[in-house]
Design an enzyme around this catalytic site. Sequence first.
Site, PDB file in Angstrom:
ATOM      1  N   ARG A  47     -21.449   8.664 -23.686  1.00  0.00           N
ATOM      2  CA  ARG A  47     -22.784   8.366 -24.196  1.00  0.00           C
ATOM      3  C   ARG A  47     -22.993   6.856 -24.197  1.00  0.00           C
ATOM      4  NH1 ARG A  47     -25.194   7.410 -29.330  1.00  0.00           N
ATOM      5  NH2 ARG A  47     -27.144   8.558 -29.691  1.00  0.00           N
ATOM      6  N   SER A 117     -29.780  19.727 -26.358  1.00  0.00           N
ATOM      7  CA  SER A 117     -30.022  19.481 -27.779  1.00  0.00           C
ATOM      8  C   SER A 117     -31.113  20.412 -28.272  1.00  0.00           C
ATOM      9  CB  SER A 117     -30.449  18.026 -28.000  1.00  0.00           C
ATOM     10  OG  SER A 117     -29.398  17.134 -27.747  1.00  0.00           O
ATOM     11  N   LYS A 147     -27.418   8.791 -36.260  1.00  0.00           N
ATOM     12  CA  LYS A 147     -28.851   9.094 -36.217  1.00  0.00           C
ATOM     13  C   LYS A 147     -29.327   9.445 -37.627  1.00  0.00           C
ATOM     14  CE  LYS A 147     -29.193  10.734 -31.434  1.00  0.00           C
ATOM     15  NZ  LYS A 147     -29.668  11.821 -30.560  1.00  0.00           N
TER      16      LYS A 147
END
Length: 221
Positions: A47, A117, A147
């Site tokens: 990522r 997701s 997040k």
Amino acid sequence: MTSVPDYAGLRFPRGLYGITPDTDDTPALLEAITAAARGGMRSLQWRRKQSASHAALLSQGQSIAGLCRELGLVFIVNDDWKLAQSLGADGVHLGRDDGDLAAVRAALGHERIIGVSCYADLARARALLAQGADYIAFGAVYPSPTKPQAARAPLELLEQARALLNPLPAPRPAMVAIGGIHAANATPVVQAGADALAIIQGIFQADDIEAAARACAQAFA
């Protein structure tokens, strides 16, 4: 038509799913991945959200792809299916804005994994399962420093999502849980039906990455 491997009845490996921290320090990242694999990590998502030149991105991706092949880890690229394809990755993870699943499947074929997701949205999960997703990911299960504004996906939602998956024929799509998961809170997430635990900080920010990975993997024992 080829298909993704059957991971003991699933289309994605059961167990610990590491997600890399965002860093330019490739040698340190490779050491961290190796340590996590020793601790029982079975799959890895690379990522990168911070900007990097294409050359730097490709160089790091190639290094991680090679290490994953050496370690026997399933290698997933976040967001960018074209980069996943160019690196020979095992698959790609798509968020809401990362492309249409059917179009990406047509480009990548059925031999590569496509994870998606679903946030805290069961209707989205149903729709993406119908389109052939190999895993559906829900989160944040717990408050997440990565997040902090993410929608919460409580354990009850995971139980409902698992009920969507149980009737499907083997190899069935997997359910991934993400968000604030670490060794001390992982077991209830697995008990709620998660097939894989996606973890960033709970592994890669630990003082002892191998020990942290081993402790998280114990949730599947």
